[in-house]
Design a protein around this motif. Sequence first.
Motif, PDB file in Angstrom:
ATOM      1  N   ALA A   1      74.926  43.750  85.082  1.00 37.17           N
ATOM      2  CA  ALA A   1      75.006  45.178  84.772  1.00 37.17           C
ATOM      3  C   ALA A   1      75.593  45.959  85.936  1.00 37.17           C
ATOM      4  O   ALA A   1      75.447  45.577  87.094  1.00 37.17           O
ATOM      5  CB  ALA A   1      73.610  45.706  84.441  1.00 37.17           C
TER       6      ALA A   1
ATOM      7  N   PRO B   1      71.695  48.094  82.036  1.00 32.98           N
ATOM      8  CA  PRO B   1      72.238  47.183  81.022  1.00 32.98           C
ATOM      9  C   PRO B   1      73.070  47.935  79.983  1.00 32.98           C
ATOM     10  O   PRO B   1      72.749  49.064  79.608  1.00 32.98           O
ATOM     11  CB  PRO B   1      70.986  46.588  80.376  1.00 32.98           C
ATOM     12  CG  PRO B   1      69.929  46.710  81.410  1.00 32.98           C
ATOM     13  CD  PRO B   1      70.239  47.996  82.137  1.00 32.98           C
ATOM     14  N   GLU B   2      74.168  47.308  79.569  1.00 33.99           N
ATOM     15  CA  GLU B   2      74.976  47.864  78.495  1.00 33.99           C
ATOM     16  C   GLU B   2      75.502  46.733  77.628  1.00 33.99           C
ATOM     17  O   GLU B   2      75.604  45.595  78.076  1.00 33.99           O
ATOM     18  CB  GLU B   2      76.107  48.742  79.019  1.00 33.99           C
ATOM     19  CG  GLU B   2      77.239  48.033  79.720  1.00 33.99           C
ATOM     20  CD  GLU B   2      78.340  49.009  80.141  1.00 33.99           C
ATOM     21  OE1 GLU B   2      79.040  49.541  79.272  1.00 33.99           O
ATOM     22  OE2 GLU B   2      78.495  49.221  81.355  1.00 33.99           O
ATOM     23  N   ALA B   3      75.814  47.050  76.382  1.00 34.05           N
ATOM     24  CA  ALA B   3      76.318  46.067  75.433  1.00 34.05           C
ATOM     25  C   ALA B   3      77.754  45.692  75.800  1.00 34.05           C
ATOM     26  O   ALA B   3      78.587  46.561  76.051  1.00 34.05           O
ATOM     27  CB  ALA B   3      76.266  46.627  74.021  1.00 34.05           C
TER      28      ALA B   3
ATOM     29  N   GLU C   1      81.577  44.745  82.779  1.00 34.31           N
ATOM     30  CA  GLU C   1      80.459  44.075  83.441  1.00 34.31           C
ATOM     31  C   GLU C   1      80.842  43.766  84.873  1.00 34.31           C
ATOM     32  O   GLU C   1      82.018  43.785  85.237  1.00 34.31           O
ATOM     33  CB  GLU C   1      80.049  42.803  82.704  1.00 34.31           C
ATOM     34  CG  GLU C   1      81.029  41.659  82.794  1.00 34.31           C
ATOM     35  CD  GLU C   1      80.522  40.412  82.085  1.00 34.31           C
ATOM     36  OE1 GLU C   1      80.572  39.340  82.711  1.00 34.31           O
ATOM     37  OE2 GLU C   1      80.088  40.507  80.922  1.00 34.31           O
TER      38      GLU C   1
ATOM     39  N   TYR D   1      76.325  40.746  74.025  1.00 31.90           N
ATOM     40  CA  TYR D   1      75.070  40.684  74.771  1.00 31.90           C
ATOM     41  C   TYR D   1      74.916  41.934  75.617  1.00 31.90           C
ATOM     42  O   TYR D   1      75.842  42.735  75.745  1.00 31.90           O
ATOM     43  CB  TYR D   1      75.022  39.435  75.667  1.00 31.90           C
ATOM     44  CG  TYR D   1      76.165  39.334  76.641  1.00 31.90           C
ATOM     45  CD1 TYR D   1      76.101  39.921  77.892  1.00 31.90           C
ATOM     46  CD2 TYR D   1      77.332  38.653  76.286  1.00 31.90           C
ATOM     47  CE1 TYR D   1      77.157  39.837  78.772  1.00 31.90           C
ATOM     48  CE2 TYR D   1      78.386  38.559  77.161  1.00 31.90           C
ATOM     49  CZ  TYR D   1      78.301  39.155  78.402  1.00 31.90           C
ATOM     50  OH  TYR D   1      79.353  39.074  79.267  1.00 31.90           O
ATOM     51  N   PHE D   2      73.737  42.075  76.186  1.00 32.13           N
ATOM     52  CA  PHE D   2      73.487  43.147  77.137  1.00 32.13           C
ATOM     53  C   PHE D   2      73.559  42.570  78.543  1.00 32.13           C
ATOM     54  O   PHE D   2      73.007  41.493  78.807  1.00 32.13           O
ATOM     55  CB  PHE D   2      72.108  43.791  76.903  1.00 32.13           C
ATOM     56  CG  PHE D   2      72.112  44.767  75.768  1.00 32.13           C
ATOM     57  CD1 PHE D   2      72.409  46.104  76.001  1.00 32.13           C
ATOM     58  CD2 PHE D   2      71.854  44.344  74.478  1.00 32.13           C
ATOM     59  CE1 PHE D   2      72.438  47.012  74.957  1.00 32.13           C
ATOM     60  CE2 PHE D   2      71.877  45.244  73.426  1.00 32.13           C
ATOM     61  CZ  PHE D   2      72.170  46.578  73.659  1.00 32.13           C
TER      62      PHE D   2
END
Length: 150
Positions: A133, A137-139, A80, A53-54
């Motif tokens: 985040a 946002p990052e994967a 995260e 997910y992001f």
Amino acid sequence: MIIDVLENDNLYHKVNNRFNKAFNFLRNMDLLRLNPGKYEIEGTSIYAVVDNYFTRSKEEGLWEAHRRYIDIQFVVKNKERMGYANLGQMQKYTKYDQEKDILFFKGTGSYFIIPAGTFVIFTPQDVHMPGIAMEKPEAVKKVVLKILIN
């Protein structure tokens, strides 16, 4: 709440008699190649949920807690931010959903960074907000192990 790296998982096996099997899953599976989904380890007593997910902003995050299961949240890829507060510091926001074993809260807590290779153990008194985040946002790929308390 406990934060540590997988190399130290043996320090926590006595916390719950199911932890050894849960950590064996993390140690013995190729987590980077594991497809998203639910994986039974010991029926409904121990299972893993793999997700990609992001991460999202704090404003989009939800404070949650569980009554029947302990979470071991292991970040596989990237990092995260997670929030934490003690149950006594929060206000109930929803009624307890017994089927999903989840209750949502309002309040404020502390935030910390969880990089890949790190796990966090959340017990029922640990209200948490995962998937937040850093700056944008990052994967993220994460495995959440659900450990039945009884």
